[in-house]
Enzyme design. Structure first.
Site, PDB file in Angstrom:
ATOM      1  N   ARG A 292       0.871  -1.188   0.000  1.00 56.69           N
ATOM      2  CA  ARG A 292       0.000   0.000   0.000  1.00 56.69           C
ATOM      3  C   ARG A 292       0.899   1.225   0.000  1.00 56.69           C
ATOM      4  O   ARG A 292       2.110   1.124   0.106  1.00 56.69           O
ATOM      5  CB  ARG A 292      -0.835   0.014   1.284  1.00 56.69           C
ATOM      6  CG  ARG A 292       0.068  -0.063   2.507  1.00 56.69           C
ATOM      7  CD  ARG A 292      -0.661   0.155   3.803  1.00 56.69           C
ATOM      8  NE  ARG A 292       0.098  -0.328   4.947  1.00 56.69           N
ATOM      9  CZ  ARG A 292       0.971   0.370   5.627  1.00 56.69           C
ATOM     10  NH1 ARG A 292       1.228   1.608   5.274  1.00 56.69           N
ATOM     11  NH2 ARG A 292       1.617  -0.134   6.656  1.00 56.69           N
ATOM     12  N   ARG A 338       6.248  12.919  12.438  1.00 60.36           N
ATOM     13  CA  ARG A 338       4.822  12.654  12.688  1.00 60.36           C
ATOM     14  C   ARG A 338       4.420  13.398  13.956  1.00 60.36           C
ATOM     15  O   ARG A 338       4.853  13.053  15.051  1.00 60.36           O
ATOM     16  CB  ARG A 338       4.572  11.158  12.873  1.00 60.36           C
ATOM     17  CG  ARG A 338       4.944  10.309  11.672  1.00 60.36           C
ATOM     18  CD  ARG A 338       4.427   8.873  11.850  1.00 60.36           C
ATOM     19  NE  ARG A 338       4.948   7.982  10.833  1.00 60.36           N
ATOM     20  CZ  ARG A 338       4.472   6.767  10.601  1.00 60.36           C
ATOM     21  NH1 ARG A 338       3.462   6.297  11.320  1.00 60.36           N
ATOM     22  NH2 ARG A 338       5.001   6.003   9.663  1.00 60.36           N
TER      23      ARG A 338
END
Ligand code: ADP
Ligand code: ADP
Ligand code: MG
Length: 479
Positions: A292, A338
């Site tokens: 993915r 992040r």
């Protein structure tokens, strides 16, 4: 040709895919659960449909999502990451309904989505894997124990269906094996609905190096260089860097050739990532393949100039990959941090709430991928990711400085975020030098917390004392 894409996801990745659709003049459709009504992906999509009141199950409701795609005449579905992205049954359902699944074929997801099957396939094709158990079916406690004696401690237990750092237990001695095995199995069952567990030798202090792959439907496969994702907390990535600052051009070439061979061996199509562990002696081992798009894909985009989501869409629509390996020349360095809604001083527990003032960092070489805005309420049901801050510059030193500058500028008020902790990382000597391994965060935790300058740090001294005591205990038990 693809005319309309439904995005079966939420948050920043849904926003990212909608933007790629816009750039390509493709219509886009968002889906949302009730708690996500105010999320940015719903506001900016061409169309948006509610997929139920249940916060989590909504985005996992494959049948309903395919029904909506059919009803609104979407001819393709982009699954993003997480949720249904590595669910081969969902990919199959799309295929059967005549809807293009933007990703590899369901059969490849089935094989590579299971870490144990992927290990087996890679080994059979001559790709180096970490020594460990070698059976394809479920391993019993006795088999695991026997294998651990053979390869020697420490070992690592992993859920075959695992992901996101879950379903992993490191075992340092035999006495700890049985309880680790039981708790690993329990976690695997509750998170992944599959209690299969296998075991690998635990490689001490490795670097996590992963290669981005792109392949079309006609057998053309290339890699887009590597990302260093060694800055992790509890097996979850915090900071990702492209290219890896601590490997030579020669080693890059060798691992890159192996990554492409691995993807070719399984007939891989669309975007994917092959993760490797690299030890102190530059031995590298296949760890897993993510079938993915990944959270950290922007750093690859920044150094290669290739828009990975646009490529995913074009490949899925049947385009030939018009890039050759020699076209991929990395320029400079890119780093992603992040930023999550977590309370550093309470063991990083998620900390949802409503955002007050909000100013993302800006300026040359700064990119922010996010779904949040001033006044947005972060729901408690999902991943705690608030934003991905991506910076790029010509040298590693400059890119680290830029990361620090951008983090200091980034304002997300009224909820606790990990920004102050991320700034602390940019101050550590080993990080600035570009040489670190997956133990970096654990090893430097005390120093990191001391350097974390947070407005909310009422229990800072206690937390640091507790961390120091724990680290001391761990060191003593391993001596
Ligand atoms: P990446 O490798 O792209 O950095 P992560 O491992 O951080 O991906 O996972 C991305 C997201 O997907 C996270 O929200 C994580 O919780 C989720 N995730 C990853 N693997 C799985 C899985 N097998 N099942 C469910 N969720 C998963
Ligand atoms: P996930 O699907 O959750 O991403 P991975 O198999 O990719 O799981 O492992 C996550 C992290 O755990 C790796 O990035 C690495 O830091 C650590 N890890 C995994 N396998 C090993 C191993 N054999 N030895 C040492 N560390 C490992
Ligand atoms: Mg992984």
């Amino acid at each position: 040709m693809i005319h309309k894409i439904l995005i079966a996801n939420r948050g920043e990745i849904a926003v990212r895919v909608i933007r790629a659709c816009r750039d390509l003049h493709i219509k886009n459709v968002a889906v949302f659960t009730e708690p996500d009504r105010e999320c940015l992906h719903v506001k900016i999509a061409d169309e948006a449909y509610r997929i139920g009141t249940d916060a989590i199950r909504g985005y996992l409701d494959a049948k309903r999502i395919v029904e909506i795609a059919k009803a609104c005449k979407a001819d393709a579905i982009h699954p993003g990451y997480g949720f249904l992205s590595e669910n081969y049954e969902f990919a199959k359902e799309c295929e059967d309904a005549g809807i293009i699944f933007i990703g590899p074929k369901s059969d490849i997801i089935r094989k590579m989505g299971n870490k144990n099957i992927a290990r087996y396939l890679m080994h059979k094709n001559g790709i180096p894997i970490v020594p460990g158990t070698d059976k394809l079916n479920n391993h019993s406690m006795d088999e695991i124990k026997l294998f651990a004696e053979k390869i020697g401690y420490p070992v690592i237990l992993k859920a075959s269906g695992g992901g996101g750092g879950r379903g992993i237990r490191v075992v340092h001695k035999e006495e700890e094996l049985e309880s680790a095995f039981d708790s690993c199995k329990r976690e695997a069952l509750s998170f992944f609905n599959n209690d299969e567990v296998f075991m690998e030798k635990y490689i001490e202090n490795p670097r996590h190096i992963e290669f981005q792959i792109l392949g079309d439907n006609y057998g053309n496969i290339i890699h887009l260089c590597e990302r260093d994702c060694s800055i992790q907390r509890r097996h979850q990535k915090l900071i990702e860097i492209a290219p890896c600052p601590s490997i030579s051009a020669n080693l890059r070439k060798t691992i890159g050739v192996t990554a492409v061979a691995a993807a070719k061996a399984v007939g891989y199509t669309n975007a994917g990532t092959i993760e490797f562990l690299l030890d102190d002696y530059n031995n590298f081992y296949f760890m897993e393949m993510n079938t993915r798009i990944q959270v950290e894909h922007p750093v690859t985009e920044e150094i290669t100039g290739v828009d990975l989501i646009v490529r995913q869409i074009r490949i899925a629509a049947g385009a030939i990959l018009d890039l050759q390996q020699s076209d991929i020349v990395p320029r400079g360095y890119a780093i992603e941090a992040r930023i999550t809604a977590e309370n550093v001083w309470k063991n990083f527990i998620p900390n949802p709430g409503t955002i007050g003032e909000y100013y993302p960092a800006l300026g040359p070489g700064v990119r922010v991928d996010t779904h949040i805005y001033k006044g947005y309420t972060v729901p408690p049901f999902y991943d705690s990711l608030l934003a991905k801050l991506i910076v790029k510059a010509g040298s590693f030193e400059l890119v680290v400085n830029k990361l620090q500058r951008a983090l200091k500028e980034f304002t997300i008020d009224d909820i606790r975020s990990t920004i102050p902790f991320l700034i602390a990382i940019t101050k550590i000597k080993e990080f600035r030098r570009g040489y670190f391994d997956t133990s970096f965060i654990e090893t430097h935790m005390q120093e990191l917390l001391e350097k974390t300058e947070d407005r909310h740090q009422e229990n800072k001294e206690e937390v640091i004392a507790a961390i120091a005591a724990t680290l001391k205990k761990i060191r003593e038990s391993r001596e």
